[in-house]
Design a protein around this motif. Structure first.
Motif, PDB file in Angstrom:
ATOM      1  N   ASP A  29      38.534  63.368  31.317  1.00  0.00           N
ATOM      2  CA  ASP A  29      39.526  62.409  31.812  1.00  0.00           C
ATOM      3  C   ASP A  29      38.994  61.630  32.995  1.00  0.00           C
ATOM      4  O   ASP A  29      38.278  62.171  33.843  1.00  0.00           O
ATOM      5  CB  ASP A  29      40.805  63.137  32.222  1.00  0.00           C
ATOM      6  N   LEU A  30      39.362  60.336  33.057  1.00  0.00           N
ATOM      7  CA  LEU A  30      38.990  59.474  34.178  1.00  0.00           C
ATOM      8  C   LEU A  30      40.253  58.985  34.868  1.00  0.00           C
ATOM      9  O   LEU A  30      41.170  58.489  34.207  1.00  0.00           O
ATOM     10  CB  LEU A  30      38.215  58.247  33.697  1.00  0.00           C
ATOM     11  N   VAL A  42      33.640  56.716  25.973  1.00  0.00           N
ATOM     12  CA  VAL A  42      34.492  57.649  26.703  1.00  0.00           C
ATOM     13  C   VAL A  42      35.366  58.369  25.688  1.00  0.00           C
ATOM     14  O   VAL A  42      36.063  57.729  24.899  1.00  0.00           O
ATOM     15  CB  VAL A  42      35.391  56.927  27.737  1.00  0.00           C
ATOM     16  N   ILE A  46      42.033  57.936  30.085  1.00  0.00           N
ATOM     17  CA  ILE A  46      41.694  57.051  31.195  1.00  0.00           C
ATOM     18  C   ILE A  46      42.997  56.569  31.820  1.00  0.00           C
ATOM     19  O   ILE A  46      43.878  56.076  31.111  1.00  0.00           O
ATOM     20  CB  ILE A  46      40.872  55.838  30.715  1.00  0.00           C
ATOM     21  N   THR A  48      44.301  54.203  35.186  1.00  0.00           N
ATOM     22  CA  THR A  48      43.923  53.373  36.311  1.00  0.00           C
ATOM     23  C   THR A  48      45.037  52.401  36.666  1.00  0.00           C
ATOM     24  O   THR A  48      45.818  52.007  35.806  1.00  0.00           O
ATOM     25  CB  THR A  48      42.622  52.586  36.023  1.00  0.00           C
ATOM     26  N   VAL A  52      41.026  47.191  32.950  1.00  0.00           N
ATOM     27  CA  VAL A  52      39.992  47.841  32.147  1.00  0.00           C
ATOM     28  C   VAL A  52      39.345  46.803  31.239  1.00  0.00           C
ATOM     29  O   VAL A  52      40.039  46.049  30.553  1.00  0.00           O
ATOM     30  CB  VAL A  52      40.580  48.982  31.277  1.00  0.00           C
ATOM     31  N   VAL A  60      36.279  53.747  23.259  1.00  0.00           N
ATOM     32  CA  VAL A  60      37.178  54.705  23.889  1.00  0.00           C
ATOM     33  C   VAL A  60      37.890  55.477  22.783  1.00  0.00           C
ATOM     34  O   VAL A  60      38.447  54.884  21.862  1.00  0.00           O
ATOM     35  CB  VAL A  60      38.223  54.002  24.792  1.00  0.00           C
ATOM     36  N   LEU A  64      44.513  55.448  26.989  1.00  0.00           N
ATOM     37  CA  LEU A  64      44.189  54.554  28.098  1.00  0.00           C
ATOM     38  C   LEU A  64      45.493  54.041  28.697  1.00  0.00           C
ATOM     39  O   LEU A  64      46.299  53.439  27.985  1.00  0.00           O
ATOM     40  CB  LEU A  64      43.331  53.390  27.606  1.00  0.00           C
TER      41      LEU A  64
END
Length: 137
Positions: A29-30, A42, A46, A48, A52, A60, A64
């Motif tokens: 995981d990011l 990835v 994810i 964020t 992206v 991916v 996300l």
């Protein structure tokens, strides 16, 4: 001392960008507060608050979550964005998509179930019909 203060202010205003280069594979995981550019692969989730960007060689597999995303590459999984999803002609998207706005170039592959949250909010006037909310003079 003045240049140090000025330098510190410049550093504070600079946004960070994370880059996953072509040939790099991340499994896991990011989480990031900055922008992310993916030219590698990835496998994982994810999350964020930034933008992206998935380049032509980017891939991916997973979930996300973010504000805006720009795809030239591929994703297989769930995509949840509060802002705009932009798909270039080389993009290949499969899975589930929840977005505010959608922009698709001809040639992009878009095999998903899609929900556009922004449109639903605009159409819903508190359960009242348009004629009930507007008055004529």
């Amino acid at each position: 001392m003045f240049s140090e203060n000025k330098k510190n202010k410049m550093v504070e205003n600079t946004s960070s960008q994370n880059i996953i280069a072509q040939g790099t594979k991340i499994v896991g995981d990011l989480n990031s507060e900055g922008d992310i550019r993916i030219d590698g692969a990835v496998e994982g989730n994810i999350k964020t608050s930034g933008k992206v960007v998935v380049g032509k060689t980017g891939f991916v597999k997973g979930t996300l979550q973010g504000t805006d995303a720009y795809f030239e590459g591929k994703i297989s999984g769930k995509l949840a964005l509060s802002g705009t999803l932009t798909l270039k002609s080389s993009a290949h998207i499969e899975g589930e998509v929840i977005v505010g706005k959608l922009s698709v170039e001809p040639g992009a592959t878009f095999n998903v179930t899609c929900v556009m949250k922004g449109t639903v909010k605009e159409m819903n006037n508190g359960g009242k019909r348009k004629s009930e909310t507007e008055k004529t003079a």
